[in-house]
Design a protein around this motif. Sequence first.
Motif, PDB file in Angstrom:
ATOM      1  N   GLU A 195      70.298 -54.704  48.431  1.00 51.60           N
ATOM      2  CA  GLU A 195      70.119 -54.945  46.940  1.00 51.60           C
ATOM      3  C   GLU A 195      69.839 -53.383  46.366  1.00 51.60           C
ATOM      4  OE1 GLU A 195      66.885 -57.014  44.031  1.00 51.60           O
ATOM      5  OE2 GLU A 195      66.948 -57.796  46.024  1.00 51.60           O
ATOM      6  N   THR A 196      69.011 -52.938  47.084  1.00 51.59           N
ATOM      7  CA  THR A 196      68.735 -51.508  46.378  1.00 51.59           C
ATOM      8  C   THR A 196      69.870 -50.517  46.418  1.00 51.59           C
ATOM      9  OG1 THR A 196      66.478 -51.452  47.322  1.00 51.59           O
ATOM     10  CG2 THR A 196      67.413 -49.380  46.711  1.00 51.59           C
ATOM     11  N   GLU A 197      70.829 -50.467  47.654  1.00 50.95           N
ATOM     12  CA  GLU A 197      71.836 -49.901  47.568  1.00 50.95           C
ATOM     13  C   GLU A 197      73.052 -50.396  46.597  1.00 50.95           C
ATOM     14  OE1 GLU A 197      73.143 -49.962  51.642  1.00 50.95           O
ATOM     15  OE2 GLU A 197      72.047 -48.336  52.233  1.00 50.95           O
ATOM     16  N   ALA A 198      73.219 -51.513  46.286  1.00 53.39           N
ATOM     17  CA  ALA A 198      73.929 -52.158  45.373  1.00 53.39           C
ATOM     18  C   ALA A 198      73.640 -51.712  43.942  1.00 53.39           C
ATOM     19  CB  ALA A 198      73.907 -53.708  45.506  1.00 53.39           C
ATOM     20  N   MET A 199      72.354 -51.577  43.706  1.00 54.63           N
ATOM     21  CA  MET A 199      71.920 -51.131  42.272  1.00 54.63           C
ATOM     22  C   MET A 199      72.028 -49.608  42.114  1.00 54.63           C
ATOM     23  SD  MET A 199      68.233 -53.357  42.322  1.00 54.63           S
ATOM     24  CE  MET A 199      67.759 -52.448  40.849  1.00 54.63           C
ATOM     25  N   ALA A 200      72.001 -48.857  43.318  1.00 56.76           N
ATOM     26  CA  ALA A 200      72.084 -47.319  43.059  1.00 56.76           C
ATOM     27  C   ALA A 200      73.539 -46.760  43.289  1.00 56.76           C
ATOM     28  CB  ALA A 200      71.341 -46.781  44.194  1.00 56.76           C
ATOM     29  N   THR A 201      74.314 -47.378  42.338  1.00 54.86           N
ATOM     30  CA  THR A 201      75.602 -46.792  42.302  1.00 54.86           C
ATOM     31  C   THR A 201      75.694 -45.485  41.675  1.00 54.86           C
ATOM     32  OG1 THR A 201      75.896 -47.807  40.099  1.00 54.86           O
ATOM     33  CG2 THR A 201      76.800 -49.237  42.055  1.00 54.86           C
ATOM     34  N   PRO A 202      76.872 -44.824  41.811  1.00 53.55           N
ATOM     35  CA  PRO A 202      76.652 -43.305  40.999  1.00 53.55           C
ATOM     36  C   PRO A 202      76.466 -43.354  39.628  1.00 53.55           C
ATOM     37  CG  PRO A 202      78.516 -43.496  42.757  1.00 53.55           C
ATOM     38  CD  PRO A 202      77.940 -44.949  42.597  1.00 53.55           C
ATOM     39  N   GLU A 203      77.055 -44.381  38.894  1.00 50.10           N
ATOM     40  CA  GLU A 203      76.712 -44.508  37.406  1.00 50.10           C
ATOM     41  C   GLU A 203      75.312 -44.784  37.167  1.00 50.10           C
ATOM     42  OE1 GLU A 203      80.768 -44.960  38.738  1.00 50.10           O
ATOM     43  OE2 GLU A 203      79.068 -46.471  39.101  1.00 50.10           O
ATOM     44  N   SER A 204      74.543 -45.493  38.212  1.00 50.65           N
ATOM     45  CA  SER A 204      73.209 -45.969  37.748  1.00 50.65           C
ATOM     46  C   SER A 204      72.128 -45.304  38.454  1.00 50.65           C
ATOM     47  CB  SER A 204      73.014 -47.421  37.857  1.00 50.65           C
ATOM     48  OG  SER A 204      73.347 -47.935  39.349  1.00 50.65           O
ATOM     49  N   LYS A 205      72.434 -44.264  39.124  1.00 50.35           N
ATOM     50  CA  LYS A 205      71.651 -43.635  39.989  1.00 50.35           C
ATOM     51  C   LYS A 205      70.372 -42.944  39.099  1.00 50.35           C
ATOM     52  CE  LYS A 205      73.074 -42.336  44.515  1.00 50.35           C
ATOM     53  NZ  LYS A 205      73.218 -41.219  45.585  1.00 50.35           N
ATOM     54  N   PRO A 206      69.056 -43.385  39.261  1.00 45.36           N
ATOM     55  CA  PRO A 206      67.997 -42.583  38.568  1.00 45.36           C
ATOM     56  C   PRO A 206      68.170 -40.982  38.130  1.00 45.36           C
ATOM     57  CG  PRO A 206      67.393 -44.122  40.191  1.00 45.36           C
ATOM     58  CD  PRO A 206      68.757 -43.621  40.321  1.00 45.36           C
ATOM     59  N   ASN A 207      67.477 -40.391  37.320  1.00 49.10           N
ATOM     60  CA  ASN A 207      67.412 -39.180  36.990  1.00 49.10           C
ATOM     61  C   ASN A 207      66.213 -38.758  37.787  1.00 49.10           C
ATOM     62  OD1 ASN A 207      66.576 -36.653  35.781  1.00 49.10           O
ATOM     63  ND2 ASN A 207      67.708 -37.258  34.205  1.00 49.10           N
ATOM     64  N   LEU A 208      66.520 -37.675  38.729  1.00 49.82           N
ATOM     65  CA  LEU A 208      65.456 -37.423  39.867  1.00 49.82           C
ATOM     66  C   LEU A 208      64.542 -36.444  39.125  1.00 49.82           C
ATOM     67  CD1 LEU A 208      64.730 -37.362  42.627  1.00 49.82           C
ATOM     68  CD2 LEU A 208      66.228 -35.336  43.110  1.00 49.82           C
ATOM     69  N   VAL A 209      64.887 -35.400  38.399  1.00 53.61           N
ATOM     70  CA  VAL A 209      64.081 -34.579  37.640  1.00 53.61           C
ATOM     71  C   VAL A 209      62.936 -35.445  36.600  1.00 53.61           C
ATOM     72  CG1 VAL A 209      63.838 -32.934  35.876  1.00 53.61           C
ATOM     73  CG2 VAL A 209      65.661 -32.634  37.542  1.00 53.61           C
ATOM     74  N   LEU A 210      63.433 -36.401  36.134  1.00 54.76           N
ATOM     75  CA  LEU A 210      62.822 -37.447  35.097  1.00 54.76           C
ATOM     76  C   LEU A 210      61.628 -37.832  36.012  1.00 54.76           C
ATOM     77  CD1 LEU A 210      62.034 -38.915  32.490  1.00 54.76           C
ATOM     78  CD2 LEU A 210      63.720 -40.534  33.059  1.00 54.76           C
ATOM     79  N   TRP A 211      61.988 -38.581  37.057  1.00 53.43           N
ATOM     80  CA  TRP A 211      61.207 -39.427  37.829  1.00 53.43           C
ATOM     81  C   TRP A 211      60.060 -38.664  38.620  1.00 53.43           C
ATOM     82  CZ3 TRP A 211      59.960 -43.748  36.203  1.00 53.43           C
ATOM     83  CH2 TRP A 211      60.787 -44.938  35.551  1.00 53.43           C
ATOM     84  N   VAL A 212      60.588 -37.630  39.025  1.00 61.52           N
ATOM     85  CA  VAL A 212      59.680 -36.356  39.822  1.00 61.52           C
ATOM     86  C   VAL A 212      58.623 -35.957  38.755  1.00 61.52           C
ATOM     87  CG1 VAL A 212      59.372 -34.010  40.556  1.00 61.52           C
ATOM     88  CG2 VAL A 212      60.935 -35.648  41.376  1.00 61.52           C
ATOM     89  N   GLY A 213      59.037 -35.773  37.371  1.00 58.46           N
ATOM     90  CA  GLY A 213      58.100 -35.401  36.364  1.00 58.46           C
ATOM     91  C   GLY A 213      57.147 -36.532  36.020  1.00 58.46           C
ATOM     92  N   VAL A 214      57.727 -37.877  35.973  1.00 58.49           N
ATOM     93  CA  VAL A 214      56.922 -38.918  35.845  1.00 58.49           C
ATOM     94  C   VAL A 214      55.696 -39.036  36.924  1.00 58.49           C
ATOM     95  CG1 VAL A 214      56.756 -41.387  35.844  1.00 58.49           C
ATOM     96  CG2 VAL A 214      58.414 -40.493  34.389  1.00 58.49           C
ATOM     97  N   LEU A 215      56.092 -38.858  38.293  1.00 60.15           N
ATOM     98  CA  LEU A 215      55.106 -38.892  39.228  1.00 60.15           C
ATOM     99  C   LEU A 215      54.065 -37.904  39.235  1.00 60.15           C
ATOM    100  CD1 LEU A 215      54.490 -40.362  41.846  1.00 60.15           C
ATOM    101  CD2 LEU A 215      56.078 -38.732  42.961  1.00 60.15           C
ATOM    102  N   PHE A 216      54.451 -36.667  38.696  1.00 57.31           N
ATOM    103  CA  PHE A 216      53.600 -35.564  38.626  1.00 57.31           C
ATOM    104  C   PHE A 216      52.464 -35.906  37.505  1.00 57.31           C
ATOM    105  CE2 PHE A 216      52.408 -31.376  36.822  1.00 57.31           C
ATOM    106  CZ  PHE A 216      51.857 -30.767  37.888  1.00 57.31           C
ATOM    107  N   VAL A 217      52.809 -36.426  36.371  1.00 55.94           N
ATOM    108  CA  VAL A 217      52.093 -36.604  35.374  1.00 55.94           C
ATOM    109  C   VAL A 217      51.415 -37.799  35.605  1.00 55.94           C
ATOM    110  CG1 VAL A 217      51.855 -37.252  32.684  1.00 55.94           C
ATOM    111  CG2 VAL A 217      53.632 -35.424  33.537  1.00 55.94           C
ATOM    112  N   CYS A 218      51.702 -38.703  36.248  1.00 54.61           N
ATOM    113  CA  CYS A 218      50.801 -39.945  36.488  1.00 54.61           C
ATOM    114  C   CYS A 218      49.825 -39.432  37.582  1.00 54.61           C
ATOM    115  CB  CYS A 218      51.620 -40.909  37.017  1.00 54.61           C
ATOM    116  SG  CYS A 218      52.858 -41.871  35.704  1.00 54.61           S
ATOM    117  N   THR A 219      50.299 -38.738  38.497  1.00 52.93           N
ATOM    118  CA  THR A 219      49.392 -38.474  39.518  1.00 52.93           C
ATOM    119  C   THR A 219      48.078 -37.495  38.880  1.00 52.93           C
ATOM    120  OG1 THR A 219      50.768 -38.017  41.097  1.00 52.93           O
ATOM    121  CG2 THR A 219      48.917 -36.790  41.654  1.00 52.93           C
TER     122      THR A 219
END
Length: 363
Positions: A195-219
């Motif tokens: 299910e995860t791989e199906a969701m992670a198509t090239p068009e829908s892959k999450p923005n890595l920089v954005l989510w690393v930033g979110v993780l850092f700020v939340c921490t």
Amino acid sequence: MSGKKIVFVSLLALVPVSLAAKYLGWGDLIIFILSGLAIIPLAAWMGTATEEIAVVVGPNLGGLLNATFGNATELIIAIIALRAGYVNVVKASITGSIISNLLLVMGFSMFLGGIRYKEQTFQSIVARMNAAAMNLAVIAILVPTAVNYTSEGISEITLQNLSLAVSIVLIVVYLLTLVFSMKTHSYLYDVGVVETEAMATPESKPNLVLWVGVLFVCTLCVAYESELLVDSLEVATSKLGLTALFTGVIIVPIIGNAAEHTTAVTVAMKDKMDLSVSVAVGSTMQIALFVAPLLVIVGKFIGQPMDLDFNPFELVAVAASVLIANSISSDGKSNWLEGTLLLATYAVLSFAFFFHPVIEGIG
């Protein structure tokens, strides 16, 4: 947006409110409540960010990332409490995280999932492996306490050295469980991978920089909110009439694990019991085999030594939780009555910790 996400987004407003409470002097009790509630959505966003990053970096590195950050919130709270000298609370929070994951989370998951579906199934082989690992955890925290109670005049230094040696063994075992689950026997743990791989198509892959930033700020925010929580802990619990034991075993784990608890219950109600059990038991194993021994090592370096000599009643609670959870999950099947039995056990232990008079001080 789902109802769960709406609640978590709404609770984010408590982050600035808790800061205002601190600087405007609203009192320790208000600060304790606000900071505790503010940690819940932050933990949820940390979990979401970790999952999104895992989609980008792949299953192996993603699995390691999830294993590392799975209990980051509880670890942050525990380190800050340990640094403040609240060793009894830290030990109690370890006990509480184990019993809440095995009884409260798995209990609600089996109960609510069992109401919607007559019987649910999950990997019995994985359940047996997890049961063996949890039995080791019980032995590991039982040994220092047993040595203390069967020896006369044993020094605190000796207990700390014994706990340090046991902690190293547990961390090695934890690392080996990661190798087992992510490398040599990964096919047993492929829960939701398709299910995860199906969701992670090239068009829908999450923005890595954005989510690393979110993780850092939340921490960072979790660390600050944890400071507020710990600073107000002693006065707030005294006003509420709660002991350090009850606060550590019941209150702190619920705050730190709330987002994870919600995830486990939600997926169980979607008949994904494999994933639900994986979240509940995986978190328990990480607490017992990684977080607890890591705190012993951290305590040694920050000048707040901590050992694995637990209150005997805490050991009884952990052993009882592991025993009933293992007996119920060993067949790889669950229903609403088994969930009720786990919840009833948690209720009985909660009442016992509430009325238990031991450990009057926080430190």
